[in-house]
Scaffold this motif. Sequence first.
Motif, PDB file in Angstrom:
ATOM      1  N   LEU A 154       9.097  76.872 -15.727  1.00 24.16           N
ATOM      2  CA  LEU A 154       8.591  76.197 -14.533  1.00 24.16           C
ATOM      3  C   LEU A 154       8.710  77.107 -13.315  1.00 24.16           C
ATOM      4  O   LEU A 154       9.670  77.860 -13.188  1.00 24.16           O
ATOM      5  N   SER A 155       7.735  77.025 -12.428  1.00 33.35           N
ATOM      6  CA  SER A 155       7.748  77.818 -11.195  1.00 33.35           C
ATOM      7  C   SER A 155       8.465  77.054 -10.099  1.00 33.35           C
ATOM      8  O   SER A 155       8.431  75.828 -10.054  1.00 33.35           O
ATOM      9  N   CYS A 156       9.118  77.804  -9.202  1.00 36.87           N
ATOM     10  CA  CYS A 156       9.747  77.180  -8.036  1.00 36.87           C
ATOM     11  C   CYS A 156       8.660  76.531  -7.192  1.00 36.87           C
ATOM     12  O   CYS A 156       7.567  77.079  -7.109  1.00 36.87           O
ATOM     13  N   PRO A 157       8.938  75.371  -6.662  1.00 38.58           N
ATOM     14  CA  PRO A 157      10.251  74.724  -6.535  1.00 38.58           C
ATOM     15  C   PRO A 157      10.561  73.714  -7.641  1.00 38.58           C
ATOM     16  O   PRO A 157      11.531  72.980  -7.528  1.00 38.58           O
ATOM     17  N   GLN A 158       9.788  73.652  -8.710  1.00 36.98           N
ATOM     18  CA  GLN A 158       9.965  72.597  -9.705  1.00 36.98           C
ATOM     19  C   GLN A 158      11.366  72.548 -10.320  1.00 36.98           C
ATOM     20  O   GLN A 158      11.920  71.453 -10.474  1.00 36.98           O
ATOM     21  N   PRO A 159      11.993  73.676 -10.672  1.00 39.69           N
ATOM     22  CA  PRO A 159      13.362  73.587 -11.206  1.00 39.69           C
ATOM     23  C   PRO A 159      14.338  72.932 -10.221  1.00 39.69           C
ATOM     24  O   PRO A 159      15.188  72.134 -10.628  1.00 39.69           O
ATOM     25  N   VAL A 160      14.194  73.236  -8.946  1.00 44.33           N
ATOM     26  CA  VAL A 160      15.049  72.632  -7.922  1.00 44.33           C
ATOM     27  C   VAL A 160      14.767  71.134  -7.830  1.00 44.33           C
ATOM     28  O   VAL A 160      15.697  70.315  -7.821  1.00 44.33           O
ATOM     29  N   LEU A 161      13.516  70.756  -7.800  1.00 38.16           N
ATOM     30  CA  LEU A 161      13.155  69.340  -7.693  1.00 38.16           C
ATOM     31  C   LEU A 161      13.644  68.553  -8.901  1.00 38.16           C
ATOM     32  O   LEU A 161      14.173  67.438  -8.757  1.00 38.16           O
ATOM     33  N   ASP A 162      13.495  69.106 -10.099  1.00 38.50           N
ATOM     34  CA  ASP A 162      13.954  68.419 -11.310  1.00 38.50           C
ATOM     35  C   ASP A 162      15.470  68.262 -11.311  1.00 38.50           C
ATOM     36  O   ASP A 162      15.998  67.209 -11.696  1.00 38.50           O
ATOM     37  N   THR A 163      16.173  69.299 -10.879  1.00 41.96           N
ATOM     38  CA  THR A 163      17.634  69.236 -10.832  1.00 41.96           C
ATOM     39  C   THR A 163      18.098  68.227  -9.789  1.00 41.96           C
ATOM     40  O   THR A 163      18.997  67.415 -10.060  1.00 41.96           O
ATOM     41  N   LEU A 164      17.490  68.244  -8.622  1.00 37.46           N
ATOM     42  CA  LEU A 164      17.875  67.280  -7.584  1.00 37.46           C
ATOM     43  C   LEU A 164      17.586  65.847  -8.015  1.00 37.46           C
ATOM     44  O   LEU A 164      18.372  64.936  -7.714  1.00 37.46           O
ATOM     45  N   ALA A 165      16.498  65.635  -8.732  1.00 31.46           N
ATOM     46  CA  ALA A 165      16.192  64.293  -9.237  1.00 31.46           C
ATOM     47  C   ALA A 165      17.278  63.832 -10.205  1.00 31.46           C
ATOM     48  O   ALA A 165      17.697  62.665 -10.174  1.00 31.46           O
ATOM     49  N   LYS A 166      17.745  64.724 -11.048  1.00 26.18           N
ATOM     50  CA  LYS A 166      18.810  64.381 -12.005  1.00 26.18           C
ATOM     51  C   LYS A 166      20.119  64.109 -11.263  1.00 26.18           C
ATOM     52  O   LYS A 166      20.848  63.173 -11.605  1.00 26.18           O
ATOM     53  N   ILE A 167      20.416  64.893 -10.235  1.00 31.45           N
ATOM     54  CA  ILE A 167      21.620  64.683  -9.433  1.00 31.45           C
ATOM     55  C   ILE A 167      21.596  63.299  -8.787  1.00 31.45           C
ATOM     56  O   ILE A 167      22.579  62.560  -8.822  1.00 31.45           O
ATOM     57  N   VAL A 168      20.454  62.931  -8.217  1.00 36.32           N
ATOM     58  CA  VAL A 168      20.320  61.618  -7.575  1.00 36.32           C
ATOM     59  C   VAL A 168      20.449  60.502  -8.610  1.00 36.32           C
ATOM     60  O   VAL A 168      21.137  59.501  -8.381  1.00 36.32           O
ATOM     61  N   ALA A 169      19.812  60.675  -9.757  1.00 42.56           N
ATOM     62  CA  ALA A 169      19.847  59.643 -10.795  1.00 42.56           C
ATOM     63  C   ALA A 169      21.258  59.436 -11.346  1.00 42.56           C
ATOM     64  O   ALA A 169      21.663  58.301 -11.630  1.00 42.56           O
ATOM     65  N   ALA A 181      22.097  72.423  -5.514  1.00 41.07           N
ATOM     66  CA  ALA A 181      23.156  71.561  -6.051  1.00 41.07           C
ATOM     67  C   ALA A 181      24.371  71.566  -5.128  1.00 41.07           C
ATOM     68  O   ALA A 181      24.939  70.506  -4.831  1.00 41.07           O
ATOM     69  N   GLN A 182      24.751  72.739  -4.647  1.00 36.99           N
ATOM     70  CA  GLN A 182      25.898  72.837  -3.748  1.00 36.99           C
ATOM     71  C   GLN A 182      25.634  72.109  -2.434  1.00 36.99           C
ATOM     72  O   GLN A 182      26.552  71.512  -1.867  1.00 36.99           O
ATOM     73  N   SER A 183      24.397  72.101  -1.980  1.00 41.10           N
ATOM     74  CA  SER A 183      24.071  71.398  -0.739  1.00 41.10           C
ATOM     75  C   SER A 183      24.231  69.885  -0.893  1.00 41.10           C
ATOM     76  O   SER A 183      24.373  69.169   0.101  1.00 41.10           O
ATOM     77  N   LYS A 184      24.206  69.402  -2.141  1.00 42.78           N
ATOM     78  CA  LYS A 184      24.401  67.977  -2.421  1.00 42.78           C
ATOM     79  C   LYS A 184      25.837  67.661  -2.824  1.00 42.78           C
ATOM     80  O   LYS A 184      26.138  66.562  -3.275  1.00 42.78           O
ATOM     81  N   GLY A 185      26.726  68.664  -2.691  1.00 45.12           N
ATOM     82  CA  GLY A 185      28.130  68.439  -2.984  1.00 45.12           C
ATOM     83  C   GLY A 185      28.527  68.681  -4.437  1.00 45.12           C
ATOM     84  O   GLY A 185      29.642  68.362  -4.833  1.00 45.12           O
ATOM     85  N   TRP A 186      27.626  69.225  -5.228  1.00 46.87           N
ATOM     86  CA  TRP A 186      27.932  69.534  -6.617  1.00 46.87           C
ATOM     87  C   TRP A 186      28.464  70.951  -6.725  1.00 46.87           C
ATOM     88  O   TRP A 186      28.128  71.819  -5.927  1.00 46.87           O
ATOM     89  N   ARG A 187      29.324  71.197  -7.733  1.00 46.84           N
ATOM     90  CA  ARG A 187      29.897  72.521  -7.975  1.00 46.84           C
ATOM     91  C   ARG A 187      29.163  73.214  -9.123  1.00 46.84           C
ATOM     92  O   ARG A 187      28.771  72.564 -10.091  1.00 46.84           O
ATOM     93  N   VAL A 188      29.053  74.527  -9.014  1.00 45.70           N
ATOM     94  CA  VAL A 188      28.567  75.334 -10.133  1.00 45.70           C
ATOM     95  C   VAL A 188      29.811  75.750 -10.908  1.00 45.70           C
ATOM     96  O   VAL A 188      30.601  76.563 -10.427  1.00 45.70           O
ATOM     97  N   GLU A 189      30.018  75.144 -12.073  1.00 48.87           N
ATOM     98  CA  GLU A 189      31.219  75.431 -12.855  1.00 48.87           C
ATOM     99  C   GLU A 189      31.098  76.731 -13.637  1.00 48.87           C
ATOM    100  O   GLU A 189      32.081  77.423 -13.830  1.00 48.87           O
ATOM    101  N   SER A 190      29.894  77.028 -14.104  1.00 49.80           N
ATOM    102  CA  SER A 190      29.707  78.275 -14.844  1.00 49.80           C
ATOM    103  C   SER A 190      28.241  78.668 -14.840  1.00 49.80           C
ATOM    104  O   SER A 190      27.359  77.836 -14.682  1.00 49.80           O
ATOM    105  N   VAL A 191      28.038  79.973 -15.004  1.00 53.17           N
ATOM    106  CA  VAL A 191      26.693  80.537 -15.129  1.00 53.17           C
ATOM    107  C   VAL A 191      26.736  81.499 -16.301  1.00 53.17           C
ATOM    108  O   VAL A 191      27.561  82.407 -16.335  1.00 53.17           O
ATOM    109  N   GLU A 192      25.879  81.267 -17.274  1.00 47.50           N
ATOM    110  CA  GLU A 192      25.781  82.175 -18.414  1.00 47.50           C
ATOM    111  C   GLU A 192      24.386  82.773 -18.429  1.00 47.50           C
ATOM    112  O   GLU A 192      23.408  82.083 -18.132  1.00 47.50           O
TER     113      GLU A 192
END
Length: 72
Positions: free
Chosen positions: A10-25, A48-59
């Motif tokens: 997916l092209s930006c901004p779709q990954p951000v929008l999909d992730t934010l939708a999941k965070i809200v849900a 995610a961090q702007s919504k108060g979520w933490r990035v626990e790991s990146v692989e």
Amino acid sequence: MIETVDARGLSCPQPVLDTLAKIVAMGSGKIEVLLDTEASKENVARAAQSKGWRVESVEEDNGEYRLMLAGD
């Protein structure tokens, strides 16, 4: 339970929008986000961090990224 957002291909901004939708849900919990560009990885982590979520790991594996996000 860990929810997954598969934003590979997916092209930006779709990954951000999909992730934010999941965070809200979800409101809280853990989300695994699958991405295939460095820019998407950075943008999703920042959003995610702007919504108060933490990035626990990146692989990273062969140009694909797996972010583990956690929200309280």
